[in-house]
Write a protein that holds these residues in place. Structure first.
Motif, PDB file in Angstrom:
ATOM      1  N   GLY A 137       0.834  -1.197   0.000  1.00 27.81           N
ATOM      2  CA  GLY A 137       0.000   0.000   0.000  1.00 27.81           C
ATOM      3  C   GLY A 137       0.863   1.238   0.000  1.00 27.81           C
ATOM      4  N   ILE A 138       0.359   2.299  -0.596  1.00 24.90           N
ATOM      5  CA  ILE A 138       1.070   3.570  -0.583  1.00 24.90           C
ATOM      6  C   ILE A 138       1.002   4.127   0.847  1.00 24.90           C
ATOM      7  N   SER A 139       2.040   4.818   1.255  1.00 26.33           N
ATOM      8  CA  SER A 139       2.044   5.339   2.627  1.00 26.33           C
ATOM      9  C   SER A 139       1.039   6.479   2.763  1.00 26.33           C
ATOM     10  N   LEU A 140       0.649   6.756   3.989  1.00 31.76           N
ATOM     11  CA  LEU A 140      -0.320   7.834   4.229  1.00 31.76           C
ATOM     12  C   LEU A 140       0.205   9.164   3.716  1.00 31.76           C
ATOM     13  N   GLN A 141       1.487   9.372   3.944  1.00 35.62           N
ATOM     14  CA  GLN A 141       2.089  10.638   3.549  1.00 35.62           C
ATOM     15  C   GLN A 141       2.083  10.847   2.038  1.00 35.62           C
ATOM     16  N   GLU A 142       2.250   9.741   1.300  1.00 28.56           N
ATOM     17  CA  GLU A 142       2.345   9.855  -0.157  1.00 28.56           C
ATOM     18  C   GLU A 142       1.013   9.695  -0.880  1.00 28.56           C
ATOM     19  N   ALA A 143      -0.034   9.327  -0.122  1.00 27.31           N
ATOM     20  CA  ALA A 143      -1.295   8.931  -0.775  1.00 27.31           C
ATOM     21  C   ALA A 143      -1.876  10.015  -1.691  1.00 27.31           C
ATOM     22  N   ASP A 144      -2.038  11.223  -1.183  1.00 23.62           N
ATOM     23  CA  ASP A 144      -2.667  12.272  -2.008  1.00 23.62           C
ATOM     24  C   ASP A 144      -1.875  12.542  -3.293  1.00 23.62           C
ATOM     25  N   GLY A 145      -0.565  12.619  -3.147  1.00 24.98           N
ATOM     26  CA  GLY A 145       0.277  12.887  -4.317  1.00 24.98           C
ATOM     27  C   GLY A 145       0.215  11.752  -5.329  1.00 24.98           C
ATOM     28  N   PHE A 146       0.189  10.530  -4.816  1.00 26.25           N
ATOM     29  CA  PHE A 146       0.141   9.364  -5.705  1.00 26.25           C
ATOM     30  C   PHE A 146      -1.196   9.301  -6.452  1.00 26.25           C
ATOM     31  N   ILE A 147      -2.272   9.581  -5.745  1.00 24.31           N
ATOM     32  CA  ILE A 147      -3.595   9.585  -6.391  1.00 24.31           C
ATOM     33  C   ILE A 147      -3.608  10.619  -7.524  1.00 24.31           C
ATOM     34  N   ARG A 148      -3.051  11.809  -7.227  1.00 26.90           N
ATOM     35  CA  ARG A 148      -3.006  12.872  -8.240  1.00 26.90           C
ATOM     36  C   ARG A 148      -2.156  12.445  -9.443  1.00 26.90           C
ATOM     37  N   GLU A 149      -1.005  11.866  -9.164  1.00 28.18           N
ATOM     38  CA  GLU A 149      -0.129  11.420 -10.252  1.00 28.18           C
ATOM     39  C   GLU A 149      -0.841  10.389 -11.138  1.00 28.18           C
ATOM     40  N   CYS A 150      -1.508   9.424 -10.504  1.00 31.43           N
ATOM     41  CA  CYS A 150      -2.198   8.376 -11.267  1.00 31.43           C
ATOM     42  C   CYS A 150      -3.261   8.971 -12.178  1.00 31.43           C
ATOM     43  N   ARG A 151      -4.005   9.926 -11.636  1.00 30.68           N
ATOM     44  CA  ARG A 151      -5.109  10.467 -12.423  1.00 30.68           C
ATOM     45  C   ARG A 151      -4.644  11.501 -13.430  1.00 30.68           C
ATOM     46  N   GLU A 152      -3.817  12.432 -12.995  1.00 33.35           N
ATOM     47  CA  GLU A 152      -3.487  13.565 -13.863  1.00 33.35           C
ATOM     48  C   GLU A 152      -2.346  13.268 -14.822  1.00 33.35           C
ATOM     49  N   ASP A 153      -1.297  12.633 -14.329  1.00 30.72           N
ATOM     50  CA  ASP A 153      -0.145  12.387 -15.209  1.00 30.72           C
ATOM     51  C   ASP A 153      -0.324  11.125 -16.037  1.00 30.72           C
ATOM     52  N   LEU A 154      -0.941  10.101 -15.450  1.00 30.82           N
ATOM     53  CA  LEU A 154      -1.014   8.808 -16.142  1.00 30.82           C
ATOM     54  C   LEU A 154      -2.389   8.517 -16.733  1.00 30.82           C
ATOM     55  N   ASP A 155      -3.362   9.390 -16.468  1.00 29.10           N
ATOM     56  CA  ASP A 155      -4.724   9.199 -16.999  1.00 29.10           C
ATOM     57  C   ASP A 155      -5.342   7.864 -16.608  1.00 29.10           C
ATOM     58  N   LEU A 156      -5.002   7.383 -15.428  1.00 25.58           N
ATOM     59  CA  LEU A 156      -5.568   6.113 -14.993  1.00 25.58           C
ATOM     60  C   LEU A 156      -6.983   6.340 -14.463  1.00 25.58           C
ATOM     61  N   ASN A 157      -7.802   5.320 -14.634  1.00 25.05           N
ATOM     62  CA  ASN A 157      -9.200   5.396 -14.196  1.00 25.05           C
ATOM     63  C   ASN A 157      -9.309   4.939 -12.729  1.00 25.05           C
ATOM     64  N   ILE A 158      -8.889   5.829 -11.834  1.00 23.17           N
ATOM     65  CA  ILE A 158      -8.905   5.504 -10.403  1.00 23.17           C
ATOM     66  C   ILE A 158     -10.320   5.723  -9.867  1.00 23.17           C
ATOM     67  N   ILE A 159     -10.927   4.650  -9.350  1.00 24.17           N
ATOM     68  CA  ILE A 159     -12.313   4.787  -8.875  1.00 24.17           C
ATOM     69  C   ILE A 159     -12.421   4.757  -7.355  1.00 24.17           C
ATOM     70  N   GLY A 160     -11.380   4.300  -6.668  1.00 21.60           N
ATOM     71  CA  GLY A 160     -11.516   4.236  -5.218  1.00 21.60           C
ATOM     72  C   GLY A 160     -10.250   3.815  -4.510  1.00 21.60           C
ATOM     73  N   LEU A 161     -10.396   3.551  -3.225  1.00 21.89           N
ATOM     74  CA  LEU A 161      -9.269   3.152  -2.377  1.00 21.89           C
ATOM     75  C   LEU A 161      -9.556   1.799  -1.725  1.00 21.89           C
ATOM     76  N   MET A 162      -8.493   1.070  -1.479  1.00 20.26           N
ATOM     77  CA  MET A 162      -8.599  -0.227  -0.820  1.00 20.26           C
ATOM     78  C   MET A 162      -7.640  -0.265   0.353  1.00 20.26           C
ATOM     79  N   CYS A 163      -8.001  -0.965   1.419  1.00 22.27           N
ATOM     80  CA  CYS A 163      -7.052  -1.149   2.518  1.00 22.27           C
ATOM     81  C   CYS A 163      -7.292  -2.466   3.247  1.00 22.27           C
ATOM     82  N   ILE A 164      -6.239  -2.899   3.910  1.00 19.66           N
ATOM     83  CA  ILE A 164      -6.319  -4.019   4.856  1.00 19.66           C
ATOM     84  C   ILE A 164      -5.828  -3.446   6.186  1.00 19.66           C
TER      85      ILE A 164
END
Ligand SMILES: *Cc1c(COP(=O)(O)O)cnc(C)c1O
Length: 222
Positions: free
Chosen positions: A138-165
């Protein structure tokens, strides 16, 4: 094998009751049957009972099971819920309908490339290491917001939600609440959280998908 069908019906009914209690719509919450390491006849019993949403945690195991089931049953939706090695990304894009375990920039970049090559844009979840545990993906808490932004804005990935254990502790609710907050501030609607032992709490805190293995199929063969 009526047991699997009965378990599915029971859990579905429980989900409806929990939803009502916590003033949510039961239709917003889907029951994923986690079929990893389960005998094929149990999985087939779930399919015979009309169940279509399944989760697997390994590419290799999914490859051995699901192409044959897809030939026999229509409408299967298969999610990858386990760690994905980059050298298996190409296969994962072929085998799965949704990947819930996107957890690092390198994997996100390779998935983007492989999906482009396959002319696909699968719905994806980002897995968050919600308890900041060394042994969990899992992505760390500190990096989560930035990673979500990178996935959506830079990589155009279809991110629909979050998962955790969540960590294996008595009080999991704060972890579910935290995942829900991270999703909300990033405008993500789907929350994959809750397993056999804690799906009630997960629904209480906003789960839209609960991942139930042993509760549906019984104990796993290791
Ligand atoms: C195995 C697994 C589950 C299901 O666990 P149960 O306790 O059997 O319900 C859920 N999520 C993930 C990521 C898993 O690997």
């Amino acid at each position: 094998m009526t047991e699997v069908a009965d378990n599915l019906a029971d859990i579905q009914q429980k989900i409806s009751k929990i939803a009502e209690k916590w003033q949510r719509e039961a239709e917003e919450i889907s029951l994923m049957a986690v079929s990893k390491k389960q005998p094929l006849d149990r999985v087939e019993a779930a399919l015979d009972a009309g169940h279509r949403l399944f989760g697997e945690n390994r590419v290799q195991e999914a490859k051995e099971k699901w192409p044959a089931f897809r030939e026999k049953f229509n409408g299967i939706e298969l999610h990858l819920i386990g760690p994905l090695q980059t050298n298996k990304a190409k296969e994962a894009v072929v085998l799965f309908d949704v990947i819930q375990s996107v957890d690092r920039p390198k994997l996100a970049r390779i998935l983007a490339r492989e999906m482009k090559a396959a002319n696909k844009n699968l719905p994806l979840y980002i897995q968050v290491n919600i308890g900041e545990e060394d042994q969990k993906s899992g992505i760390s808490l500190q990096e989560a917001d930035g990673f979500i932004r990178e996935c959506r804005e830079d990589l155009d990935l279809n991110i629909i939600g979050l998962m955790c254990i969540p960590p294996n502790v008595e009080q999991v609710a704060p972890y579910f609440a935290l995942l829900a907050r991270i999703a909300k501030r990033n405008g993500l609607e789907k929350l994959s959280m809750g397993m056999s032992g804690d799906y009630e709490t997960a629904i209480q805190f906003g789960a839209t998908s609960v991942r139930v293995g042993t509760g549906v199929f019984g104990s796993r063969a290791y």
